[in-house]
Motif scaffolding. Structure first.
Motif, PDB file in Angstrom:
ATOM      1  N   CYS A   1     -13.339  99.094  31.166  1.00 34.03           N
ATOM      2  CA  CYS A   1     -12.526  98.059  31.805  1.00 34.03           C
ATOM      3  C   CYS A   1     -13.438  97.030  32.473  1.00 34.03           C
ATOM      4  O   CYS A   1     -13.228  95.823  32.323  1.00 34.03           O
ATOM      5  CB  CYS A   1     -11.587  98.682  32.829  1.00 34.03           C
TER       6      CYS A   1
ATOM      7  N   CYS B   1      -7.527  96.378  29.604  1.00 35.14           N
ATOM      8  CA  CYS B   1      -7.914  97.607  30.301  1.00 35.14           C
ATOM      9  C   CYS B   1      -7.543  98.819  29.453  1.00 35.14           C
ATOM     10  O   CYS B   1      -6.392  98.948  29.045  1.00 35.14           O
ATOM     11  CB  CYS B   1      -7.187  97.659  31.637  1.00 35.14           C
TER      12      CYS B   1
ATOM     13  N   PHE C   1      -4.732  92.584  33.512  1.00 30.13           N
ATOM     14  CA  PHE C   1      -5.754  91.675  34.034  1.00 30.13           C
ATOM     15  C   PHE C   1      -5.104  90.395  34.535  1.00 30.13           C
ATOM     16  O   PHE C   1      -4.159  89.891  33.917  1.00 30.13           O
ATOM     17  CB  PHE C   1      -6.742  91.288  32.926  1.00 30.13           C
TER      18      PHE C   1
ATOM     19  N   CYS D   1      -8.369  93.768  37.633  1.00 31.43           N
ATOM     20  CA  CYS D   1      -7.524  94.724  36.927  1.00 31.43           C
ATOM     21  C   CYS D   1      -6.564  95.358  37.939  1.00 31.43           C
ATOM     22  O   CYS D   1      -6.934  95.607  39.082  1.00 31.43           O
ATOM     23  CB  CYS D   1      -8.393  95.800  36.282  1.00 31.43           C
TER      24      CYS D   1
ATOM     25  N   LYS E   1      -5.526  98.296  37.813  1.00 34.07           N
ATOM     26  CA  LYS E   1      -5.825  99.725  37.999  1.00 34.07           C
ATOM     27  C   LYS E   1      -7.251  99.992  38.451  1.00 34.07           C
ATOM     28  O   LYS E   1      -7.539 101.070  38.946  1.00 34.07           O
ATOM     29  CB  LYS E   1      -5.572 100.472  36.688  1.00 34.07           C
ATOM     30  N   HIS E   2      -8.144  99.069  38.209  1.00 35.16           N
ATOM     31  CA  HIS E   2      -9.544  99.299  38.572  1.00 35.16           C
ATOM     32  C   HIS E   2     -10.031  98.212  39.517  1.00 35.16           C
ATOM     33  O   HIS E   2      -9.546  97.093  39.473  1.00 35.16           O
ATOM     34  CB  HIS E   2     -10.433  99.313  37.319  1.00 35.16           C
TER      35      HIS E   2
HETATM   36 ZN   LIG Z   1      -8.691  98.468  34.250  1.00 39.30          ZN
END
Ligand SMILES: [Zn+2]
Length: 265
Positions: free
Chosen positions: A43, A93, A99, A112, A114-115
């Protein structure tokens, strides 16, 4: 003779099953942690690729930066880039995060859902760019005869095709201002350089003292000169001893109002 091929006792089976169970219990989080790390790295790599594309697009076309907004989904940005002819492989991702653009005053990043992590691209505003170019120009001509402000501005103007860049004030009446560099020659230090702007279409090399707008290089902000009643004053005469005193004055005086600007071509 004892039968050596006897099977396992129930107790032995239970012990083996418990041990296997323990191993599995330890291994699953290890494997899924590894998987998460791999996905997080992939990612981060994809976001970096996305940022690089954005940086390249901005370099090719200033107006691309203006078209990006904070929170803009990457898919729309990618669509714009494809529309402009960029060849784009799928950037996404691997864990299904989405994104989007994170846009600050001087930076753009692709984030992102999630990250976390990953660097910003520092964005140079056109004001910073012009100032940097002019300072390099001054440094290259340091110590030459006629390296005073008006000569240097004149030569720089010529080298740039007899054009100053232009801008408007956000929320203003649409007046177009040309913005130009100014070198405080007295200090003999090319860093004592700032920008000012006045009404004009960018074709005018007038050495006048009227300064309706000044640019503070220390905080990258434009300030508009206003009268005591707050209305714009296009005919104030202003001079500063150096960049620091400019900064000190415009950021504290009620006669200077910070404004946001939109850069034109
Ligand atoms: Zn991600």
């Amino acid at each position: 003779m004892k039968d050596s091929r006897r099977g396992f006792t129930v107790v032995e089976m239970v012990v083996v099953i418990v041990i296997i169970g323990l191993l599995v219990a330890v291994a699953i989080p290890v494997v899924s942690n590894q998987l998460e790390k791999v996905q997080a790295n992939a990612c981060a790599g994809d976001r970096e690729a996305a940022r690089n594309l954005v940086a390249a697009a901005i370099q090719l076309d200033d107006s691309f930066l203006g078209s990006l907004y904070d929170g803009e989904p990457w898919d729309t940005v990618a669509g714009q880039l494809r529309g402009a002819g960029a060849y784009l492989t799928d950037i996404s991702c691997p864990s299904g995060g989405t994104f989007s653009i994170e846009k600050g005053d001087h930076s753009v990043s692709v984030v992102c859902s999630k990250h976390t992590g990953g660097g910003d691209i520092d964005i140079e505003t056109p004001s910073q760019g012009l100032l940097k170019d002019f300072i390099s120009y001054l440094e290259a001509h340091q110590g030459q005869p006629n390296s005073d402000n008006s000569s240097m501005r004149g030569k720089f103007f010529e080298e740039n095709g007899n054009k100053w860049p232009t801008m408007t004030i956000d929320g203003g009446d649409g007046t177009v201002y040309q913005y130009e560099p100014f070198f405080q020659t007295n200090t003999r230090d090319p860093q004592n350089t700032w920008l000012f702007a006045r009404v004009g279409d960018g074709t005018n090399l007038l050495n006048s003292w009227y300064v309706p707008l000044v640019y503070d290089p220390i905080d990258d902000v434009w300030y508009q000169r206003v009268r005591a009643n707050g209305t714009p004053d296009n005919y104030s005469i202003t001079s500063f001893a150096n960049t620091q005193s400019l900064h000190d004055e415009v950021s504290t005086s009620r006669l200077w109002k910070a404004v946001r600007v939109t850069y034109l071509k």
